[in-house]
Design an enzyme around this catalytic site. Sequence first.
Site, PDB file in Angstrom:
ATOM      1  N   TRP A 104      -5.268 -20.673  42.448  1.00 55.79           N
ATOM      2  CA  TRP A 104      -4.051 -20.315  41.734  1.00 55.79           C
ATOM      3  C   TRP A 104      -3.640 -21.525  40.909  1.00 55.79           C
ATOM      4  O   TRP A 104      -4.113 -22.627  41.125  1.00 55.79           O
ATOM      5  CB  TRP A 104      -2.939 -19.851  42.680  1.00 55.79           C
ATOM      6  CG  TRP A 104      -2.265 -20.895  43.501  1.00 55.79           C
ATOM      7  CD1 TRP A 104      -1.095 -21.536  43.221  1.00 55.79           C
ATOM      8  CD2 TRP A 104      -2.699 -21.425  44.765  1.00 55.79           C
ATOM      9  NE1 TRP A 104      -0.786 -22.425  44.220  1.00 55.79           N
ATOM     10  CE2 TRP A 104      -1.747 -22.375  45.180  1.00 55.79           C
ATOM     11  CE3 TRP A 104      -3.803 -21.198  45.579  1.00 55.79           C
ATOM     12  CZ2 TRP A 104      -1.866 -23.082  46.375  1.00 55.79           C
ATOM     13  CZ3 TRP A 104      -3.919 -21.898  46.766  1.00 55.79           C
ATOM     14  CH2 TRP A 104      -2.952 -22.825  47.149  1.00 55.79           C
ATOM     15  N   ASP A 123      -8.028 -24.141  47.620  1.00 52.82           N
ATOM     16  CA  ASP A 123      -8.124 -24.304  49.062  1.00 52.82           C
ATOM     17  C   ASP A 123      -9.507 -24.843  49.386  1.00 52.82           C
ATOM     18  O   ASP A 123     -10.480 -24.531  48.708  1.00 52.82           O
ATOM     19  CB  ASP A 123      -7.918 -22.965  49.782  1.00 52.82           C
ATOM     20  CG  ASP A 123      -6.467 -22.514  49.781  1.00 52.82           C
ATOM     21  OD1 ASP A 123      -5.583 -23.344  49.464  1.00 52.82           O
ATOM     22  OD2 ASP A 123      -6.211 -21.348  50.095  1.00 52.82           O
TER      23      ASP A 123
END
Length: 176
Positions: A104, A123
Amino acid sequence: MWIDRFFEHQTRRAAQRTGRRSVLATLGKAMVGTMALPVLPFDRSAHAAGAHGSKAGKAAGPQAQDETACDYWKYCAVDGFLCSCCGGSSTTCPPGTEPSRVSWVGTCHNPADGRDYMVSYNDCCGKTTCGRCECNTNERERPGYRLGVHNDVNWCMSNDSTMFHCTTSIILGVQE
């Protein structure tokens, strides 16, 4: 007994109306559908209640460049454990993990130079959750229906290992 006759009648009636192929097709659809469930993203917003991220205090100063502090300016849209506290850095995953294939983005304001930067949050996947330096700063976050700008999902969903470990913050560019 009347209940035996009732169920026998219903079973025979269903068998006359339903073919083997349609039953097999329905079972196949159910099996494929349940196999796809682990691929779907899941909500990590439960961590938000215990997060100690700060939206205030973004002024330049000694804390402005501390990669382990939630008020570091480029963590304006981070949600997760900072990789800089988990054996990596703000831009690199710790050993034994790999960056998520999807991420994101956020637009963060650097108070030191007064410019806005686009930051990609990736991540790091492959190990159990780090558990240190949890930050949840959601400045200008959009609702969950816009997946690319929403941070409350497990972005490891497209990797071989879907275990979330920590999050990196990589500057992609400056606003012109």
